[in-house]
Write an enzyme that holds these catalytic residues in place. Structure first.
Site, PDB file in Angstrom:
ATOM      1  N   GLY A  40      38.895  90.664   3.067  1.00 50.64           N
ATOM      2  CA  GLY A  40      38.064  90.355   1.904  1.00 50.64           C
ATOM      3  C   GLY A  40      36.787  91.161   1.779  1.00 50.64           C
ATOM      4  CB  THR A  41      33.631  90.303  -0.019  1.00 44.44           C
ATOM      5  OG1 THR A  41      34.282  89.923  -1.214  1.00 44.44           O
ATOM      6  CG2 THR A  41      32.305  90.975  -0.343  1.00 44.44           C
ATOM      7  CB  CYS A  42      33.025  90.000   5.198  1.00 45.11           C
ATOM      8  SG  CYS A  42      32.316  90.422   6.786  1.00 45.11           S
ATOM      9  CE  LYS A  51      24.727  94.539   6.725  1.00 42.10           C
ATOM     10  NZ  LYS A  51      25.089  93.734   5.572  1.00 42.10           N
ATOM     11  CB  THR A 138      39.743  83.174  -4.927  1.00 41.85           C
ATOM     12  OG1 THR A 138      39.185  81.972  -5.471  1.00 41.85           O
ATOM     13  CG2 THR A 138      41.248  83.019  -4.852  1.00 41.85           C
ATOM     14  CB  SER A 140      31.555  85.793  -4.510  1.00 39.52           C
ATOM     15  OG  SER A 140      31.203  86.598  -3.398  1.00 39.52           O
ATOM     16  N   GLY A 174      16.816  93.725  -8.384  1.00 42.25           N
ATOM     17  CA  GLY A 174      17.057  92.594  -7.488  1.00 42.25           C
ATOM     18  C   GLY A 174      16.541  92.941  -6.101  1.00 42.25           C
ATOM     19  CG  HIS A 310      27.512  83.837   9.562  1.00 42.55           C
ATOM     20  ND1 HIS A 310      27.142  85.015   8.977  1.00 42.55           N
ATOM     21  CD2 HIS A 310      26.408  83.055   9.549  1.00 42.55           C
ATOM     22  CE1 HIS A 310      25.852  84.953   8.639  1.00 42.55           C
ATOM     23  NE2 HIS A 310      25.399  83.766   8.966  1.00 42.55           N
ATOM     24  CG  HIS A 432       8.576  92.252  30.697  1.00 41.84           C
ATOM     25  ND1 HIS A 432       7.845  92.276  29.527  1.00 41.84           N
ATOM     26  CD2 HIS A 432       8.162  93.324  31.438  1.00 41.84           C
ATOM     27  CE1 HIS A 432       7.003  93.308  29.569  1.00 41.84           C
ATOM     28  NE2 HIS A 432       7.177  93.962  30.713  1.00 41.84           N
TER      29      HIS A 432
HETATM   30  P1  NAI Z   1      20.634  87.190  -4.493  1.00 40.40           P
HETATM   31  O1  NAI Z   1      21.120  86.087  -5.334  1.00 40.40           O
HETATM   32  O2  NAI Z   1      20.306  86.936  -3.070  1.00 40.40           O
HETATM   33  O3  NAI Z   1      19.323  87.854  -5.149  1.00 40.40           O
HETATM   34  C1  NAI Z   1      19.274  88.385  -6.452  1.00 40.40           C
HETATM   35  C2  NAI Z   1      17.835  88.744  -6.783  1.00 40.40           C
HETATM   36  O4  NAI Z   1      17.793  89.365  -8.058  1.00 40.40           O
HETATM   37  C3  NAI Z   1      16.938  87.504  -6.857  1.00 40.40           C
HETATM   38  O5  NAI Z   1      15.833  87.680  -5.996  1.00 40.40           O
HETATM   39  C4  NAI Z   1      16.545  87.451  -8.338  1.00 40.40           C
HETATM   40  O6  NAI Z   1      15.237  86.973  -8.533  1.00 40.40           O
HETATM   41  C5  NAI Z   1      16.659  88.912  -8.773  1.00 40.40           C
HETATM   42  N1  NAI Z   1      16.940  89.099 -10.202  1.00 40.40           N
HETATM   43  C6  NAI Z   1      17.911  88.504 -10.940  1.00 40.40           C
HETATM   44  N2  NAI Z   1      17.898  88.958 -12.222  1.00 40.40           N
HETATM   45  C7  NAI Z   1      16.901  89.871 -12.292  1.00 40.40           C
HETATM   46  C8  NAI Z   1      16.391  90.698 -13.344  1.00 40.40           C
HETATM   47  N3  NAI Z   1      16.921  90.700 -14.578  1.00 40.40           N
HETATM   48  N4  NAI Z   1      15.342  91.514 -13.071  1.00 40.40           N
HETATM   49  C9  NAI Z   1      14.794  91.544 -11.824  1.00 40.40           C
HETATM   50  N5  NAI Z   1      15.254  90.795 -10.800  1.00 40.40           N
HETATM   51  C10 NAI Z   1      16.283  89.965 -11.026  1.00 40.40           C
HETATM   52  O7  NAI Z   1      21.733  88.341  -4.649  1.00 40.40           O
HETATM   53  P2  NAI Z   1      22.140  89.656  -3.866  1.00 40.40           P
HETATM   54  O8  NAI Z   1      20.999  90.267  -3.136  1.00 40.40           O
HETATM   55  O9  NAI Z   1      22.845  90.460  -4.898  1.00 40.40           O
HETATM   56  O10 NAI Z   1      23.159  89.132  -2.782  1.00 40.40           O
HETATM   57  C11 NAI Z   1      24.321  88.384  -3.154  1.00 40.40           C
HETATM   58  C12 NAI Z   1      24.788  87.520  -2.016  1.00 40.40           C
HETATM   59  O11 NAI Z   1      25.364  88.299  -0.991  1.00 40.40           O
HETATM   60  C13 NAI Z   1      23.662  86.705  -1.409  1.00 40.40           C
HETATM   61  O12 NAI Z   1      24.033  85.363  -1.302  1.00 40.40           O
HETATM   62  C14 NAI Z   1      23.479  87.326  -0.061  1.00 40.40           C
HETATM   63  O13 NAI Z   1      23.058  86.362   0.906  1.00 40.40           O
HETATM   64  C15 NAI Z   1      24.862  87.882   0.255  1.00 40.40           C
HETATM   65  N6  NAI Z   1      24.713  89.018   1.155  1.00 40.40           N
HETATM   66  C16 NAI Z   1      24.398  88.783   2.462  1.00 40.40           C
HETATM   67  C17 NAI Z   1      24.159  89.848   3.326  1.00 40.40           C
HETATM   68  C18 NAI Z   1      23.727  89.562   4.722  1.00 40.40           C
HETATM   69  O14 NAI Z   1      23.889  88.452   5.185  1.00 40.40           O
HETATM   70  N7  NAI Z   1      23.157  90.526   5.431  1.00 40.40           N
HETATM   71  C19 NAI Z   1      24.261  91.224   2.877  1.00 40.40           C
HETATM   72  C20 NAI Z   1      24.529  91.357   1.486  1.00 40.40           C
HETATM   73  C21 NAI Z   1      24.763  90.274   0.676  1.00 40.40           C
END
Ligand code: NAI
Length: 457
Positions: A40-42, A51, A138, A140, A174, A310, A432
């Site tokens: 999937g996506t991950c 990463k 399914t 996102s 974003g 996770h 340490h």
């Molecule tokens: P997000 O939902 O975390 O953040 C979207 C950001 O876009 C928000 O801060 C929002 O305020 C901003 N935004 C929305 N519309 C906007 C606009 N028109 N103009 C300016 N800013 C706007 O979504 P993101 O970063 O796309 O990630 C999606 C998902 O994928 C999240 O739930 C994230 O946790 C997950 N993910 C996790 C990773 C990790 O664990 N390292 C890595 C990548 C994604």
């Protein structure tokens, strides 16, 4: 033609395949349906390839920094074909391993587009697979901004992972997880990057101290950002793309990344036709991940809340055990560790300070500055460890920022999930020189006996 098994799972990403593997361990018969690639996506569009890009970015930074450490090396540029070859090798190795695991588990793997055709049945290429239970998994996909058309210069993270070249100027819309990770990669690869975030700080879901320090670190890295800035429109020409902000400012770039969240993949799959309640596209579940249809569960990104691989694994294990009658404890989002792999890295678990104050009233915090941590000084990173405790009570939140600090989230997670008191953690000797010591130092300070007092309450 039809098949019957204990479980039918629609979707072979983190949530779906974890359900399958755990269910097979418990002796349940399983049919796992996937239309694309297992993992999937991950594995294919998210965690793993991103990463790998971030690691290539770290090597670029290391090459630039080498002379200052007496090492004769230089940064001569980025060969994107080489970067992709490395990233794809990692993905393929993991994909092959995962295929082997699923095969060895004895689950029946069905390749093809599945659709719910009855309360616990899925049809794939004319064949109906019925389960005593059905698991919807399914996942996102990236969302866009209404009115913003995606194209060659306006992309989501899916396309951003496959660019042939490093763009010269990028605007990232974003400033949350995806936005700061890819901004970090492109900056390390030499691009001029500006992030536009609608809320008042970068990574707005994190503790406010994290947002403030990340902004400082990004400023030092030359990553531009505009906060409190909503994007109102994006228009592309053959040579560039213009991003208009509320208030009228216009930013121009060669590439725009839209990273404004991911939405559930539930449309057109027959869910609603067979009584599965959705709310704005997300599957509505109770705390045992049961949907509105008896015997039908949902796991992973379809379930509103944290979208993390996770969490998907944990949901999958939970549902398999639930179906097998083991009555597992529900999966709580608040207990799940989160890591954002930008440079410097962010990691957190439990409550932010403002949320802890809302829930517990009186809280005590300690912020240990990595300036006092030997290993962090060796790595040349700044940052901190912030521990939030309920006044006189257990640790309820840990927030980390700094190069490689993501690796420290394991102990932080044990502290929060075992409801440890700082006095308990202060008993344990931390090695340490490690960055892990910073967690020990914060606990010592909260227990009233700071050693290298490099922090503040
Ligand atoms: P997000 O939902 O975390 O953040 C979207 C950001 O876009 C928000 O801060 C929002 O305020 C901003 N935004 C929305 N519309 C906007 C606009 N028109 N103009 C300016 N800013 C706007 O979504 P993101 O970063 O796309 O990630 C999606 C998902 O994928 C999240 O739930 C994230 O946790 C997950 N993910 C996790 C990773 C990790 O664990 N390292 C890595 C990548 C994604």
């Amino acid at each position: 033609m039809s098949t019957e098994t204990d479980l039918v799972i629609l979707g072979g990403g983190s949530g779906g395949y974890a359900t399958a593997l755990r269910a097979r361990q418990l002796g349940l018969s399983v049919t796992l349906v996937e239309r694309d690639r297992l993992g999937g996506t991950c594995l294919h569009q998210g965690c793993v390839p991103t990463k790998a890009l971030l690691h290539a970015a770290e090597l670029a930074d290391a090459a630039r920094a080498a002379p200052a450490h007496g090492v004769l090396a230089s940064f001569d540029g980025v060969d994107m074909a080489g970067v992709h070859a490395y990233k794809d090798r990692v993905v393929e190795r993991l994909h092959t391993g995962l295929q082997g695991l699923v095969k060895a588990s004895g689950a029946t793997y069905v390749e093809g587009e599945g659709r719910m055709v009855a309360p616990r049945s899925v049809e794939v290429d004319g064949q109906v697979h019925t389960g005593t239970s059905l698991v919807l998994a399914t996942g996102s996909r990236p969302r866009s901004i209404p009115g913003v058309e995606l194209g060659s210069r306006v992309v989501t993270s899916d396309e951003a992972l496959r660019l042939d070249e490093v763009p010269e100027r990028v605007v990232v819309i974003g400033g949350s997880v995806i936005g700061v990770e890819l901004a970090s990669v492109w900056r390390s690869f030499g691009a001029e990057v500006t992030i536009v975030e609608g809320l008042p700080s970068l990574v707005p879901l994190e503790d406010p101290a994290i947002g403030r320090q990340l902004e400082r670190a990004f400023r030092r890295r030359g990553i531009g950002f505009r906060t409190d800035a909503m994007v109102r429109g994006v228009s592309s020409s053959a040579s560039e793309v213009a991003v208009t902000l509320e208030g009228g400012d216009v930013l121009t770039a060669d590439l725009v990344l839209v990273a404004v969240g991911r939405g559930p993949v539930t449309a057109g799959l027959g869910y609603e036709d067979h009584g599965v309640e959705l709310a704005r596209g997300w599957v509505v579940v109770d705390d045992r991940l049961r949907t509105s249809v008896p015997g039908v569960y949902a796991v992973g990104d379809l379930v509103p809340g944290l979208q993390l691989a996770h969490r998907g694994f944990a949901h999958g294990i939970f549902v398999a055990e639930e179906v097998a009658g083991l009555s597992p404890d529900p999966v709580e989002d608040a207990d799940i560790p989160r890591v954002t792999y930008c440079e410097p890295e962010i990691a957190s678990v439990g409550l932010t300070e403002p949320r802890a104050r809302e829930i517990h009233g009186d809280v005590t915090t300690y912020e240990y500055d990595l300036a006092g941590n030997g290993k962090s000084q060796i790595l040349g990173t700044t940052g901190f460890v912030k521990v939030v405790r309920q006044a006189g009570g257990p640790i309820v939140g840990v927030h980390l920022l700094g190069t490689r600090m993501g690796e420290q989230v394991g102990e932080a997670s044990l502290m929060v999930n075992w409801e440890a008191f700082p006095e308990d953690v202060a008993q344990f000797v931390h090695a340490h020189p490690t960055q892990n010591e910073a967690l020990g130092e914060a606990a010592l300070a909260l227990a009233g006996k700071p050693l290298h007092a490099h922090g503040r309450s």
